[in-house]
Design a protein around this motif. Sequence first.
Motif, PDB file in Angstrom:
ATOM      1  N   ALA A 231      -4.807  -6.373   8.059  1.00 48.18           N
ATOM      2  CA  ALA A 231      -5.005  -5.953   6.967  1.00 48.18           C
ATOM      3  C   ALA A 231      -4.394  -4.798   6.781  1.00 48.18           C
ATOM      4  O   ALA A 231      -4.141  -3.794   7.748  1.00 48.18           O
ATOM      5  CB  ALA A 231      -6.773  -5.561   6.641  1.00 48.18           C
ATOM      6  N   PRO A 232      -3.896  -4.290   5.647  1.00 49.66           N
ATOM      7  CA  PRO A 232      -4.195  -4.817   4.342  1.00 49.66           C
ATOM      8  C   PRO A 232      -2.954  -5.663   3.933  1.00 49.66           C
ATOM      9  O   PRO A 232      -3.174  -6.573   2.714  1.00 49.66           O
ATOM     10  CB  PRO A 232      -4.012  -3.508   3.247  1.00 49.66           C
ATOM     11  N   GLU A 235      -3.815  -9.641   2.567  1.00 48.39           N
ATOM     12  CA  GLU A 235      -4.108 -10.226   1.098  1.00 48.39           C
ATOM     13  C   GLU A 235      -3.071 -10.960   0.409  1.00 48.39           C
ATOM     14  O   GLU A 235      -3.274 -12.253  -0.416  1.00 48.39           O
ATOM     15  CB  GLU A 235      -4.497  -8.912   0.125  1.00 48.39           C
TER      16      GLU A 235
END
Length: 300
Positions: A231-232, A235
């Motif tokens: 993360a991030p 995504e």
Amino acid sequence: MAVTLDNKLVVAISSRALFNFEEENALFESGEAKAYMELQLQRLDLPARPGIAFSLIKKLLAFNEPDAQRVEVVILSRNDPVSGMRIFRSGLANEIKLQRGVFTQGRPPFRYLKPLGAHLFLSANAEDVREALAAGFPAARVLTESVLAGSNYPHEVRIAFDGDAVLFSDEAERVYQDQGLDAFQQHESSKAAMPLPEGPFKPLLAALHRLQQAGTPQMRIRTALVTARSAPAHERAIRTLMQWDIHVDEAMFLGGLPKGEFLKEFEPDFFFDDQTGHVNHAARHVPSGHVASGISNASP
């Protein structure tokens, strides 16, 4: 009606990827081609032991039923036709249904992937794999030193994929190698809603997805994305798969942790990765293949 492989998952595989021919191959590599052929002929009635990709192939063939032939496995080998006899006999002895094979006696066989319409090429020959990838076919060099697949999931084909330069393009990996981790995270966060371009193994993942949907209750496919992302940057990878309308069963965002121990728990029949460090470590735990694509495999 003409015979066709249309609407089938087609896997082309070399003899060393499917069976354990390491002893025989050592003789071939020494330059004793005639002695190699003589040895194979002497061992014609001695079935070869399963190789690294054996479990993957046997399980995929379990999707075939008398009235629905969904998977075709074709031997695509630098072997000679005489050695080809032993390969087919070994398939019969190991209950692997092999009907088709191309034996080129030392010449590169990758050019036959096109008429086969192959969705995957597995070989122990690095040069053949690179040529196949350059021609647009999902291909991996099977690490013959890998451990064999486990037996805890007899009714599941379990396949694990790296992300960047395998399922996805190497766009993000180039940012990481050129500018570092912080720039990579910022780049991926800013483009989270923008799907990643396709990598060399996206067509295989799509074909497996179709096979799963048309499959048999006796065999299922379970896939995993195993990536060094965290993360991030996770995504964008997830949204890309959503955009492709392709489902993976598990996703591991490891943030650079060694993948081998996690793969050991997943127990895949095969794992694909573009980075030699990752794939060499994984081979200690699971059957593994190197995908020589992307910036990590660019010539210096």
